[in-house]
Design a protein around this motif. Structure first.
Motif, PDB file in Angstrom:
ATOM      1  N   SER A 121       0.879  -1.166   0.000  1.00  0.00           N
ATOM      2  CA  SER A 121       0.000   0.000   0.000  1.00  0.00           C
ATOM      3  C   SER A 121       0.918   1.217   0.000  1.00  0.00           C
ATOM      4  O   SER A 121       1.584   1.497   0.995  1.00  0.00           O
ATOM      5  CB  SER A 121      -0.896  -0.018   1.242  1.00  0.00           C
ATOM      6  OG  SER A 121      -1.745   1.104   1.256  1.00  0.00           O
ATOM      7  N   ILE A 122       0.961   1.906  -1.125  1.00  0.00           N
ATOM      8  CA  ILE A 122       1.893   3.029  -1.288  1.00  0.00           C
ATOM      9  C   ILE A 122       1.201   4.304  -0.840  1.00  0.00           C
ATOM     10  O   ILE A 122       0.237   4.762  -1.453  1.00  0.00           O
ATOM     11  CB  ILE A 122       2.368   3.133  -2.746  1.00  0.00           C
ATOM     12  CG1 ILE A 122       3.003   1.805  -3.200  1.00  0.00           C
ATOM     13  CG2 ILE A 122       3.350   4.278  -2.899  1.00  0.00           C
ATOM     14  CD1 ILE A 122       4.218   1.387  -2.413  1.00  0.00           C
ATOM     15  N   ASP A 123       1.712   4.880   0.241  1.00  0.00           N
ATOM     16  CA  ASP A 123       1.034   5.956   0.954  1.00  0.00           C
ATOM     17  C   ASP A 123       1.682   7.305   0.649  1.00  0.00           C
ATOM     18  O   ASP A 123       2.798   7.578   1.091  1.00  0.00           O
ATOM     19  CB  ASP A 123       1.114   5.660   2.458  1.00  0.00           C
ATOM     20  CG  ASP A 123      -0.060   6.190   3.229  1.00  0.00           C
ATOM     21  OD1 ASP A 123      -1.041   6.609   2.605  1.00  0.00           O
ATOM     22  OD2 ASP A 123      -0.006   6.171   4.474  1.00  0.00           O
ATOM     23  N   PRO A 137       4.636  13.233  -2.753  1.00  0.00           N
ATOM     24  CA  PRO A 137       3.205  13.084  -3.041  1.00  0.00           C
ATOM     25  C   PRO A 137       2.915  11.836  -3.869  1.00  0.00           C
ATOM     26  O   PRO A 137       3.802  11.271  -4.517  1.00  0.00           O
ATOM     27  CB  PRO A 137       2.862  14.355  -3.813  1.00  0.00           C
ATOM     28  CG  PRO A 137       4.153  14.774  -4.436  1.00  0.00           C
ATOM     29  CD  PRO A 137       5.231  14.376  -3.470  1.00  0.00           C
ATOM     30  N   GLY A 138       1.665  11.423  -3.851  1.00  0.00           N
ATOM     31  CA  GLY A 138       1.269  10.171  -4.489  1.00  0.00           C
ATOM     32  C   GLY A 138       1.541  10.105  -5.972  1.00  0.00           C
ATOM     33  O   GLY A 138       1.899   9.043  -6.494  1.00  0.00           O
ATOM     34  N   LEU A 139       1.386  11.218  -6.682  1.00  0.00           N
ATOM     35  CA  LEU A 139       1.556  11.196  -8.130  1.00  0.00           C
ATOM     36  C   LEU A 139       2.931  10.686  -8.520  1.00  0.00           C
ATOM     37  O   LEU A 139       3.075   9.836  -9.408  1.00  0.00           O
ATOM     38  CB  LEU A 139       1.329  12.594  -8.710  1.00  0.00           C
ATOM     39  CG  LEU A 139       1.346  12.693 -10.237  1.00  0.00           C
ATOM     40  CD1 LEU A 139       0.221  11.863 -10.854  1.00  0.00           C
ATOM     41  CD2 LEU A 139       1.228  14.150 -10.683  1.00  0.00           C
ATOM     42  N   VAL A 140       3.956  11.175  -7.844  1.00  0.00           N
ATOM     43  CA  VAL A 140       5.325  10.738  -8.132  1.00  0.00           C
ATOM     44  C   VAL A 140       5.611   9.386  -7.482  1.00  0.00           C
ATOM     45  O   VAL A 140       6.223   8.504  -8.096  1.00  0.00           O
ATOM     46  CB  VAL A 140       6.340  11.788  -7.651  1.00  0.00           C
ATOM     47  CG1 VAL A 140       7.769  11.258  -7.752  1.00  0.00           C
ATOM     48  CG2 VAL A 140       6.203  13.070  -8.465  1.00  0.00           C
ATOM     49  N   LEU A 141       5.152   9.201  -6.249  1.00  0.00           N
ATOM     50  CA  LEU A 141       5.455   7.968  -5.530  1.00  0.00           C
ATOM     51  C   LEU A 141       4.871   6.749  -6.235  1.00  0.00           C
ATOM     52  O   LEU A 141       5.528   5.706  -6.350  1.00  0.00           O
ATOM     53  CB  LEU A 141       4.907   8.075  -4.107  1.00  0.00           C
ATOM     54  CG  LEU A 141       5.442   7.091  -3.077  1.00  0.00           C
ATOM     55  CD1 LEU A 141       6.948   7.216  -2.936  1.00  0.00           C
ATOM     56  CD2 LEU A 141       4.769   7.332  -1.727  1.00  0.00           C
ATOM     57  N   LEU A 142       3.656   6.873  -6.755  1.00  0.00           N
ATOM     58  CA  LEU A 142       3.033   5.738  -7.441  1.00  0.00           C
ATOM     59  C   LEU A 142       3.690   5.480  -8.795  1.00  0.00           C
ATOM     60  O   LEU A 142       3.827   4.321  -9.210  1.00  0.00           O
ATOM     61  CB  LEU A 142       1.536   5.994  -7.611  1.00  0.00           C
ATOM     62  CG  LEU A 142       0.752   6.049  -6.301  1.00  0.00           C
ATOM     63  CD1 LEU A 142      -0.667   6.545  -6.541  1.00  0.00           C
ATOM     64  CD2 LEU A 142       0.732   4.676  -5.621  1.00  0.00           C
ATOM     65  N   ALA A 143       4.100   6.547  -9.475  1.00  0.00           N
ATOM     66  CA  ALA A 143       4.825   6.359 -10.737  1.00  0.00           C
ATOM     67  C   ALA A 143       6.169   5.675 -10.497  1.00  0.00           C
ATOM     68  O   ALA A 143       6.597   4.820 -11.280  1.00  0.00           O
ATOM     69  CB  ALA A 143       5.013   7.707 -11.432  1.00  0.00           C
ATOM     70  N   ARG A 144       6.808   6.017  -9.395  1.00  0.00           N
ATOM     71  CA  ARG A 144       8.063   5.350  -9.044  1.00  0.00           C
ATOM     72  C   ARG A 144       7.809   3.886  -8.695  1.00  0.00           C
ATOM     73  O   ARG A 144       8.617   3.004  -9.012  1.00  0.00           O
ATOM     74  CB  ARG A 144       8.708   6.069  -7.858  1.00  0.00           C
ATOM     75  CG  ARG A 144       9.332   7.402  -8.216  1.00  0.00           C
ATOM     76  CD  ARG A 144      10.652   7.224  -8.979  1.00  0.00           C
ATOM     77  NE  ARG A 144      11.665   6.657  -8.108  1.00  0.00           N
ATOM     78  CZ  ARG A 144      12.333   5.541  -8.358  1.00  0.00           C
ATOM     79  NH1 ARG A 144      12.082   4.844  -9.466  1.00  0.00           N
ATOM     80  NH2 ARG A 144      13.248   5.095  -7.524  1.00  0.00           N
ATOM     81  N   ALA A 145       6.679   3.629  -8.040  1.00  0.00           N
ATOM     82  CA  ALA A 145       6.332   2.244  -7.721  1.00  0.00           C
ATOM     83  C   ALA A 145       6.206   1.418  -8.994  1.00  0.00           C
ATOM     84  O   ALA A 145       6.653   0.269  -9.055  1.00  0.00           O
ATOM     85  CB  ALA A 145       5.032   2.203  -6.922  1.00  0.00           C
TER      86      ALA A 145
END
Length: 309
Positions: A121-123, A137-145
């Motif tokens: 769960s990427i928070d 922030p989520g936009l970058v963190l999820l793209a990195r995921a």
């Protein structure tokens, strides 16, 4: 979802087609968690999970006892979060459970993969509660995921509607995790005054506390949280002892019971700016699904074949 993830809400989410989660530490003891699990089973025939969050605390709970109680009661899905979860993860995996681990950095996500978790769960920084200390922030963190991770992951932090679900799917997620949005539902156990406060709030109505103590938490912006921030910003800063009474968990719990938004600190994500109603969990998930399908279908129309000259 401390004090909120109780049987009535967890069961309602699961009955609506989501995965309801009981927060173990909402219960005062492992035996009380057993009773909460049994009550939830009476309310839903669908799968639900248990969250165990390991965070710095004055009096550490019996984490192993909570985990053992849940496993012995037949729970097969666990959400873990916080520091040093390895022993819990190993215990759950030994007992054939599915483990979802919440992370606020890709570095920690990779470590969790090595520990054997099944889902991440990427928070993102938008979340309620503890967003970590790196402010991604989520936009970058999820793209990195999407670039780095080898196992499925879901998106957490800032999600409250179908547009958010569609965006998370576009970023490679298998779904979304919502907390603040479920606080503001018919089945949520919190006081109606607090639900209405969420409906009337904007995305600017949260604040970070404990920044200077390196244990950042996003909470609703009220008199108490603003006083905590003031104390932290004064010359010389603040120690935990200086704010202990202000941030008492029991004081925060009473907010949900007495309906006084300024009585204590309580968690809220910036998605409160997106919340405009208090639906049932079923109506909420149905509307999110419909909206996501509409958004995804509309985006497909943006693809235009190149002209063949």
């Amino acid at each position: 979802m401390q004090w909120v993830g109780v049987p009535q809400l967890a069961a309602a989410v699961s009955n609506a087609g989501g995965l309801g989660i009981l927060t173990a530490l909402t219960q005062p003891s492992p035996d009380a968690l057993r009773e909460a699990i049994r009550e939830t089973k009476k309310l839903t025939q669908n799968p639900f999970g248990v969250n165990i969050t390991l965070l710095p605390t004055i009096n550490p709970p019996d984490y192993a006892g909570y985990a053992r109680a849940a496993v012995e009661e037949g729970v097969k899905i666990f959400e873990t979060a916080g520091n040093n979860p390895k022993q819990l993860i190993q215990y759950f995996k030994t007992n054939g459970c599915i483990v979802i681990h919440k992370c606020t950095t890709i570095r920690h996500a990779k470590s969790a993969v090595k520990m054997g978790v099944d889902v991440l769960s990427i928070d993102g920084f938008e979340c309620a509660g503890h967003p970590g200390e790196e402010d991604i922030p989520g936009l970058v963190l999820l793209a990195r995921a999407a670039q780095e991770l080898s196992i499925p992951y879901i998106a957490s932090g800032g999600f409250a509607d179908g547009r958010g679900l569609a965006s998370a799917l576009a970023l490679g997620c298998q779904g979304i995790n919502m907390g603040t949005r479920f606080m503001c539902t018919v089945e949520s156990p919190i006081h109606d005054n607090i639900k209405q406060t969420i409906v009337e709030a904007s995305e600017t109505d949260t604040v970070h506390i404990f920044r200077t103590l390196h244990n950042t938490a996003r909470v609703f912006k009220n008199k108490v949280s603003q006083e905590v921030v003031r104390l932290e910003r004064r010359p010389g800063g603040a120690k935990f002892e200086d704010v202990r009474e202000l941030v008492s968990g029991q004081r925060g719990r009473l907010v949900y019971e007495n309906g006084d938004k300024d009585y204590g600190v309580w968690s809220a994500g910036i998605c409160i700016g997106l919340i405009k109603d208090i639906p049932t969990c079923q109506d909420l998930l149905d509307s999110i699904e419909r909206e996501a399908e509409d958004v995804i279908g509309g985006m497909a129309k943006l693809v235009v074949p190149r002209a063949k000259l």
